[in-house]
Design a protein around this motif. Structure first.
Motif, PDB file in Angstrom:
ATOM      1  N   LEU A   1      62.461  40.534  50.113  1.00 39.21           N
ATOM      2  CA  LEU A   1      63.474  41.290  50.844  1.00 39.21           C
ATOM      3  C   LEU A   1      64.789  41.320  50.073  1.00 39.21           C
ATOM      4  O   LEU A   1      65.493  42.344  50.058  1.00 39.21           O
ATOM      5  N   HIS A   2      65.117  40.207  49.428  1.00 43.59           N
ATOM      6  CA  HIS A   2      66.364  40.150  48.670  1.00 43.59           C
ATOM      7  C   HIS A   2      66.340  41.137  47.500  1.00 43.59           C
ATOM      8  O   HIS A   2      67.363  41.758  47.178  1.00 43.59           O
ATOM      9  N   SER A   3      65.184  41.284  46.887  1.00 43.11           N
ATOM     10  CA  SER A   3      65.068  42.175  45.724  1.00 43.11           C
ATOM     11  C   SER A   3      65.156  43.643  46.101  1.00 43.11           C
ATOM     12  O   SER A   3      65.527  44.480  45.276  1.00 43.11           O
ATOM     13  N   PHE A   4      64.812  43.963  47.349  1.00 41.95           N
ATOM     14  CA  PHE A   4      64.788  45.367  47.781  1.00 41.95           C
ATOM     15  C   PHE A   4      65.611  45.540  49.060  1.00 41.95           C
ATOM     16  O   PHE A   4      65.069  45.815  50.141  1.00 41.95           O
ATOM     17  N   PRO A   5      66.934  45.376  48.959  1.00 43.15           N
ATOM     18  CA  PRO A   5      67.795  45.458  50.150  1.00 43.15           C
ATOM     19  C   PRO A   5      67.895  46.880  50.682  1.00 43.15           C
ATOM     20  O   PRO A   5      67.846  47.856  49.921  1.00 43.15           O
ATOM     21  N   GLU A   6      68.033  46.980  52.001  1.00 47.34           N
ATOM     22  CA  GLU A   6      68.186  48.287  52.654  1.00 47.34           C
ATOM     23  C   GLU A   6      69.372  48.232  53.608  1.00 47.34           C
ATOM     24  O   GLU A   6      69.564  47.248  54.321  1.00 47.34           O
ATOM     25  N   LEU A   7      70.161  49.302  53.622  1.00 44.84           N
ATOM     26  CA  LEU A   7      71.362  49.345  54.437  1.00 44.84           C
ATOM     27  C   LEU A   7      71.044  49.717  55.887  1.00 44.84           C
ATOM     28  O   LEU A   7      69.901  49.942  56.254  1.00 44.84           O
ATOM     29  N   LYS A   8      72.085  49.779  56.674  1.00 37.39           N
ATOM     30  CA  LYS A   8      72.009  50.035  58.110  1.00 37.39           C
ATOM     31  C   LYS A   8      71.125  51.224  58.451  1.00 37.39           C
ATOM     32  O   LYS A   8      71.258  52.308  57.884  1.00 37.39           O
ATOM     33  N   PHE A   9      70.202  51.014  59.378  1.00 35.55           N
ATOM     34  CA  PHE A   9      69.290  52.034  59.884  1.00 35.55           C
ATOM     35  C   PHE A   9      68.405  52.645  58.798  1.00 35.55           C
ATOM     36  O   PHE A   9      67.776  53.679  59.017  1.00 35.55           O
ATOM     37  N   GLU A  10      68.359  52.003  57.624  1.00 42.51           N
ATOM     38  CA  GLU A  10      67.470  52.445  56.546  1.00 42.51           C
ATOM     39  C   GLU A  10      66.443  51.367  56.210  1.00 42.51           C
ATOM     40  O   GLU A  10      65.807  51.415  55.159  1.00 42.51           O
ATOM     41  N   GLU A  11      66.229  50.424  57.098  1.00 38.88           N
ATOM     42  CA  GLU A  11      65.393  49.251  56.806  1.00 38.88           C
ATOM     43  C   GLU A  11      63.901  49.575  56.965  1.00 38.88           C
ATOM     44  O   GLU A  11      63.152  48.865  57.650  1.00 38.88           O
ATOM     45  N   PHE A  12      63.452  50.642  56.334  1.00 42.07           N
ATOM     46  CA  PHE A  12      62.082  51.119  56.525  1.00 42.07           C
ATOM     47  C   PHE A  12      61.054  50.188  55.882  1.00 42.07           C
ATOM     48  O   PHE A  12      60.078  49.782  56.526  1.00 42.07           O
ATOM     49  N   ALA A  13      61.234  49.842  54.606  1.00 41.16           N
ATOM     50  CA  ALA A  13      60.297  48.945  53.935  1.00 41.16           C
ATOM     51  C   ALA A  13      60.366  47.547  54.542  1.00 41.16           C
ATOM     52  O   ALA A  13      59.339  46.870  54.685  1.00 41.16           O
ATOM     53  N   THR A  14      61.565  47.125  54.906  1.00 39.62           N
ATOM     54  CA  THR A  14      61.724  45.824  55.568  1.00 39.62           C
ATOM     55  C   THR A  14      60.943  45.802  56.868  1.00 39.62           C
ATOM     56  O   THR A  14      60.214  44.840  57.165  1.00 39.62           O
ATOM     57  N   SER A  15      61.103  46.854  57.663  1.00 40.47           N
ATOM     58  CA  SER A  15      60.406  46.944  58.938  1.00 40.47           C
ATOM     59  C   SER A  15      58.893  46.940  58.745  1.00 40.47           C
ATOM     60  O   SER A  15      58.150  46.294  59.498  1.00 40.47           O
ATOM     61  N   ASP A  16      58.413  47.646  57.711  1.00 47.69           N
ATOM     62  CA  ASP A  16      56.972  47.672  57.431  1.00 47.69           C
ATOM     63  C   ASP A  16      56.461  46.273  57.077  1.00 47.69           C
ATOM     64  O   ASP A  16      55.387  45.859  57.535  1.00 47.69           O
ATOM     65  N   LEU A  17      57.205  45.546  56.254  1.00 45.41           N
ATOM     66  CA  LEU A  17      56.799  44.203  55.864  1.00 45.41           C
ATOM     67  C   LEU A  17      56.771  43.263  57.061  1.00 45.41           C
ATOM     68  O   LEU A  17      55.832  42.473  57.233  1.00 45.41           O
ATOM     69  N   VAL A  18      57.795  43.363  57.898  1.00 48.95           N
ATOM     70  CA  VAL A  18      57.852  42.533  59.106  1.00 48.95           C
ATOM     71  C   VAL A  18      56.668  42.847  60.020  1.00 48.95           C
ATOM     72  O   VAL A  18      55.989  41.944  60.518  1.00 48.95           O
ATOM     73  N   ALA A  19      56.405  44.131  60.234  1.00 51.34           N
ATOM     74  CA  ALA A  19      55.310  44.540  61.117  1.00 51.34           C
ATOM     75  C   ALA A  19      53.962  44.058  60.587  1.00 51.34           C
ATOM     76  O   ALA A  19      53.120  43.549  61.354  1.00 51.34           O
ATOM     77  N   GLU A  20      53.735  44.215  59.296  1.00 52.32           N
ATOM     78  CA  GLU A  20      52.468  43.779  58.698  1.00 52.32           C
ATOM     79  C   GLU A  20      52.256  42.274  58.885  1.00 52.32           C
ATOM     80  O   GLU A  20      51.165  41.813  59.222  1.00 52.32           O
ATOM     81  N   THR A  21      53.321  41.507  58.690  1.00 51.39           N
ATOM     82  CA  THR A  21      53.227  40.051  58.837  1.00 51.39           C
ATOM     83  C   THR A  21      52.956  39.659  60.281  1.00 51.39           C
ATOM     84  O   THR A  21      52.094  38.820  60.566  1.00 51.39           O
ATOM     85  N   LEU A  22      53.668  40.282  61.208  1.00 56.49           N
ATOM     86  CA  LEU A  22      53.499  39.952  62.622  1.00 56.49           C
ATOM     87  C   LEU A  22      52.119  40.351  63.139  1.00 56.49           C
ATOM     88  O   LEU A  22      51.537  39.667  63.994  1.00 56.49           O
ATOM     89  N   GLN A  23      51.587  41.445  62.643  1.00 62.42           N
ATOM     90  CA  GLN A  23      50.234  41.856  63.042  1.00 62.42           C
ATOM     91  C   GLN A  23      49.211  40.817  62.614  1.00 62.42           C
ATOM     92  O   GLN A  23      48.258  40.528  63.348  1.00 62.42           O
ATOM     93  N   ARG A  24      49.383  40.250  61.441  1.00 64.61           N
ATOM     94  CA  ARG A  24      48.480  39.183  60.988  1.00 64.61           C
ATOM     95  C   ARG A  24      48.561  37.964  61.900  1.00 64.61           C
ATOM     96  O   ARG A  24      47.569  37.264  62.098  1.00 64.61           O
ATOM     97  N   TYR A  25      49.730  37.748  62.469  1.00 62.89           N
ATOM     98  CA  TYR A  25      49.912  36.602  63.362  1.00 62.89           C
ATOM     99  C   TYR A  25      49.435  36.885  64.787  1.00 62.89           C
ATOM    100  O   TYR A  25      49.406  35.986  65.621  1.00 62.89           O
ATOM    101  N   GLY A  26      49.107  38.139  65.087  1.00 66.23           N
ATOM    102  CA  GLY A  26      48.570  38.481  66.397  1.00 66.23           C
ATOM    103  C   GLY A  26      49.574  38.942  67.426  1.00 66.23           C
ATOM    104  O   GLY A  26      49.273  38.950  68.629  1.00 66.23           O
ATOM    105  N   TYR A  27      50.748  39.352  67.012  1.00 66.05           N
ATOM    106  CA  TYR A  27      51.776  39.801  67.959  1.00 66.05           C
ATOM    107  C   TYR A  27      51.546  41.241  68.387  1.00 66.05           C
ATOM    108  O   TYR A  27      51.040  42.068  67.608  1.00 66.05           O
ATOM    109  N   GLU A  28      51.941  41.535  69.606  1.00 68.35           N
ATOM    110  CA  GLU A  28      51.974  42.915  70.098  1.00 68.35           C
ATOM    111  C   GLU A  28      53.290  43.533  69.645  1.00 68.35           C
ATOM    112  O   GLU A  28      54.361  42.971  69.909  1.00 68.35           O
ATOM    113  N   LEU A  29      53.213  44.677  68.968  1.00 69.91           N
ATOM    114  CA  LEU A  29      54.410  45.254  68.367  1.00 69.91           C
ATOM    115  C   LEU A  29      54.871  46.519  69.068  1.00 69.91           C
ATOM    116  O   LEU A  29      54.068  47.344  69.478  1.00 69.91           O
ATOM    117  N   ARG A  30      56.167  46.642  69.164  1.00 70.79           N
ATOM    118  CA  ARG A  30      56.805  47.902  69.540  1.00 70.79           C
ATOM    119  C   ARG A  30      57.759  48.257  68.410  1.00 70.79           C
ATOM    120  O   ARG A  30      58.738  47.544  68.166  1.00 70.79           O
TER     121      ARG A  30
END
Length: 384
Positions: A19-48
């Protein structure tokens, strides 16, 4: 102590550095959001997803009756050119995680993995709030408007703190961070030639009088037992060397230590500006363009945070403050206006560069400390 496996900490560290290597500014956190979602899905969370644009609300439902708590991390970076020279430094010119939101996101993901493993030991629900746009003070309000707090009864968050010992936990009940307000002021006078100021109403002269008079708002209108700051950050007017302009503009930034102080500062600031303008026959317009309330921690929830810190990391690694540790603003305050909760701090090292500095870096060593606090808080509230 740590409650996490080496593998889990290593994964969180790798995520933080990515995340540090690929920073994203306000309301542009698309890749960050994708990484977070992918990780949480592996952990079994229900995502919105797409909450407040790029935000995520992840739910762990134990299937058993109990409370619902919220844990929050912010995700956005800053428009700063990094100068650390680190192997994982920002690869995007002019953008940098200079406030540690990469570490906050990785922290909550580390906690999320452990809480998923602890599923059988808990009752109720846990909602993880991965929020965009904290740096501009708009992300939390939009998350709330999009229903992020629905069902949540208590909410908790943290921020790293340079200048404090690495991993040291700092808490404060009541006001713990300053409120932040921005005003745009337009001063309308009467233009004229520099050789005949008597025929003009000089908005630059009026503005300079406003700047001087504004300091009385804090020194003579606010109780010395409360905290406040008034700063003029921009003053613009005129475009020629021999002409008095017809109007000028300024931007004023105020900080306050409590909702009560904020109300006094707002009222007195407007009064000062109006009176100075009237005295010089000018017209003034004052527009509030941003308001982040002061962050006020609930007493009961802060006591719970203190107990958790003592049990996990010992009393010597915890400080409770009576004074406000910072006048910096934090939009977690919007959550605390809606729900009881607490926002605590974890030391990023006494030798750490300060927040929003091009040499700043989040210290990976505090990942298991901050994540341990989130897990410990959840267990204290939701344990079977």
């Amino acid at each position: 102590m740590t409650i996490f496996s080496k593998e889990a900490i290593d994964e969180a560290t790798a995520i933080r550095r990515q995340l540090h290597s690929f920073p994203e500014l306000k309301f542009e956190e698309f890749a960050t959001s994708d990484l977070v979602a992918e990780t949480l899905q592996r952990y079994g969370y229900e995502l919105r997803r797409n909450v407040a644009g790029t935000g995520i609300v992840a739910t762990l439902d134990t299937g058993r009756a109990g409370a619902t708590i919220g844990l929050r991390a912010d995700m956005d970076a800053l428009p700063i050119q990094e100068e650390t020279g680190l192997a994982y430094a920002s690869t995007i010119a002019g953008k940098m995680h200079a406030c540690g939101h990469d570490g906050h996101t990785a922290t909550l993901l580390l906690a999320a993995g452990q809480l998923a493993q602890d599923h059988a030991k808990l009752n109720g629900k846990i909602k993880l709030l991965f929020q965009p746009a904290e740096e501009v003070g708009k992300g939390a309000a939009q998350m709330i408007a999009d229903g992020a707090l629905e069902g949540v009864e208590q909410v908790f968050g943290f921020h790293n703190r340079p200048g404090y010992a690495l991993g040291h936990i700092i808490t404060k009940a009541g006001p713990a961070m300053g409120g932040n307000t921005l005003y745009e002021v337009k001063i309308s006078g009467k233009g004229g030639h520099a050789s005949r100021p008597d025929l003009a109403i000089d908005p630059i002269f009026v503005g300079s009088a406003i700047i001087q008079s504004l300091q009385s708002v804090i020194s003579r209108r606010l109780s010395p037992l409360d905290a406040g700051v008034v700063t003029v950050t921009q003053f613009n007017g005129g475009s020629a060397g021999n002409i008095i302009p017809g109007d000028a503009t300024m931007v004023i930034n105020t900080r306050d230590g409590s909702p009560e102080a904020a109300a006094i500062i707002d009222a007195e600031l407007r009064k000062v500006i109006a009176n100075v303008c009237e005295a010089h026959s000018a017209r003034c317009e004052v527009k509030m363009t941003l308001r982040i309330p002061s962050l006020v921690n609930s007493v009961a929830e802060t006591e719970l945070v203190v107990e958790t810190a003592h049990e996990l990391f010992g009393k010597n690694n915890t400080s409770q403050m009576s004074q406000m540790p910072t006048m910096g603003a934090e939009d977690f305050a919007f959550y605390l206006e809606q729900r009881p909760g607490s926002f605590f701090f974890v030391g990023n090292g006494e030798d750490s560069a300060y927040l929003h500095h091009p040499l700043y870096d989040f210290r990976d060593e505090i990942l298991p400390v901050a994540a341990g606090m989130f897990v410990g808080i959840a267990h204290k509230i939701l344990a079977k």
